[in-house]
Design an enzyme around this catalytic site. Structure first.
Site, short mmCIF file in Angstrom:
data_model
loop_
_atom_site.label_atom_id
_atom_site.label_comp_id
_atom_site.label_asym_id
_atom_site.label_seq_id
_atom_site.Cartn_x
_atom_site.Cartn_y
_atom_site.Cartn_z
N ALA A 255 49.13 13.79 73.96
CA ALA A 255 49.79 12.51 73.77
C ALA A 255 49.85 11.85 75.13
O ALA A 255 49.88 12.53 76.16
CB ALA A 255 51.21 12.70 73.22
N LYS A 256 49.84 10.53 75.08
CA LYS A 256 49.86 9.79 76.34
C LYS A 256 51.08 10.18 77.17
O LYS A 256 51.00 10.35 78.38
CB LYS A 256 49.87 8.30 76.03
N ARG A 257 52.22 10.34 76.48
CA ARG A 257 53.45 10.64 77.23
C ARG A 257 53.39 12.02 77.91
O ARG A 257 54.15 12.30 78.82
CB ARG A 257 54.69 10.53 76.34
N ASN A 258 52.48 12.89 77.42
CA ASN A 258 52.32 14.20 78.06
C ASN A 258 51.19 14.18 79.10
O ASN A 258 50.74 15.22 79.56
CB ASN A 258 52.00 15.28 77.02
N GLY A 259 50.70 12.98 79.39
CA GLY A 259 49.68 12.86 80.42
C GLY A 259 48.26 13.16 79.95
O GLY A 259 47.38 13.42 80.76
#
Ligand code: GLU
Length: 294
Positions: A255-259
């Protein structure tokens, strides 16, 4: 034999990452292997999050990976009349009700109740607005913002197919008996959008003649709801293939939030698309990433 139709259905809330690319390649390859077609459907019903710049980016990323969708690109934001028609049919059957609750109100009610059942998507809606009197419902419908929820209990009692044991087929897991009641009364039209993911995806897969739904296991449980909606609306049930999700070095889904790196970043860093696609197909991921359970 029926022609195979698959689809890749991203929500344009960001650029594609490796997990999306993996899913799109599976849908593309399945269609090509069966002399079928792969559709691209942009799931842009979320007015707060969908961005047109992301849509252009998604198309660019797919083409860069060598994935050329067939036919016209479908945009859910242009198909709202179809969802309204389906919702109207469910209203006519008396299987949906308006819900005036706020998130905070639902949370407070759950906190105050003795039992707070959990469904596949988190806490189950306690059914507050299902119990409103006809008068109160009519009065509040006139001037309060509202969502529409499916009365799942009533839907499962509805004469016809939905009353029996509903099942669907997953290419890996086999025959699945649907238990849509675990979700509680799901939202079919939101306060801020005239549909919801569940309704739009069910209507579109049928309207577009999709025969094989290929998507991540994060949506496995949701298929029970889609199966119930198919039964209520008289729509065909496609075959499902829920593929494992890609995870990073810490076992977190991409996920984007996990880089997770965007395909655009890999491209910017000089990655070779043929090599990247070939590796993804073989389940070989850039260092630090893996396919869950593999
Ligand atoms: N739009 C959904 C997503 O991006 C996928 C929907 C589906 O494949 O059913 O997660």
């Amino acid at each position: 034999m029926k022609n195979v139709v698959t689809r890749f259905a991203p929500s344009p809330t960001g650029r594609l990452h490796l997990g999306h690319a993996y899913s799109a390649l599976l849908a593309h390859d399945h269609a090509r292997a069966h002399d079928g077609i792969m559709l691209l459907r942009i799931e842009d019903i979320d007015p707060g999050r969908a961005r047109s710049a992301h849509i252009d980016g998604i198309i660019e990323d797919l083409l860069w990976l060598g994935i050329e969708p067939d036919g016209e690109i479908a945009y859910q934001s242009e198909r709202l009349a179809l969802y309204a028609e389906a919702l109207g049919r469910l209203k006519g059957l008396g299987l949906v009700y308006p819900c005036f609750c706020t998130r905070a109100g639902i949370a407070a009610e759950i906190a105050a109740s003795v039992s707070a059942p959990h469904g596949p998507d988190g806490l189950v809606y306690p059914g507050t607005c299902r119990r409103l009197s006809v008068e109160e419902r009519e009065r509040r419908l006139r001037d309060e913002p509202h969502a529409w929820r499916l009365d799942v209990g009533k839907a499962l009692e509805f004469p016809g197919e939905s009353r029996g044991a509903l099942s669907w087929h997953d290419s890996t897991a086999g025959e699945i008996i649907a238990h849509p009641e675990r979700f509680g009364d799901v939202v079919l039209a939101r306060k801020d959008a005239p549909t919801s993911y569940h309704l739009a995806v069910t209507v579109d897969d049928a309207a577009q003649g999709v025969t094989d739904v290929i998507r991540g296991t994060d949506l496995f449980a949701s298929t029970d709801i889609h199966r119930l909606l198919q039964a209520l609306l008289g729509l065909p049930t496609p075959h499902y293939h829920h593929h494992p999700l890609l995870t990073d070095g810490e076992g977190r889904r991409l996920a984007k939030r996990n880089g997770a790196p965007a395909i655009a970043d890999l491209r910017g860093a000089g990655a070779n698309p043929e090599e990247l696609a070939a590796n993804l197909r073989a389940g070989i991921l850039p260092a630090g990433y893996s396919v869950a359970g593999a």
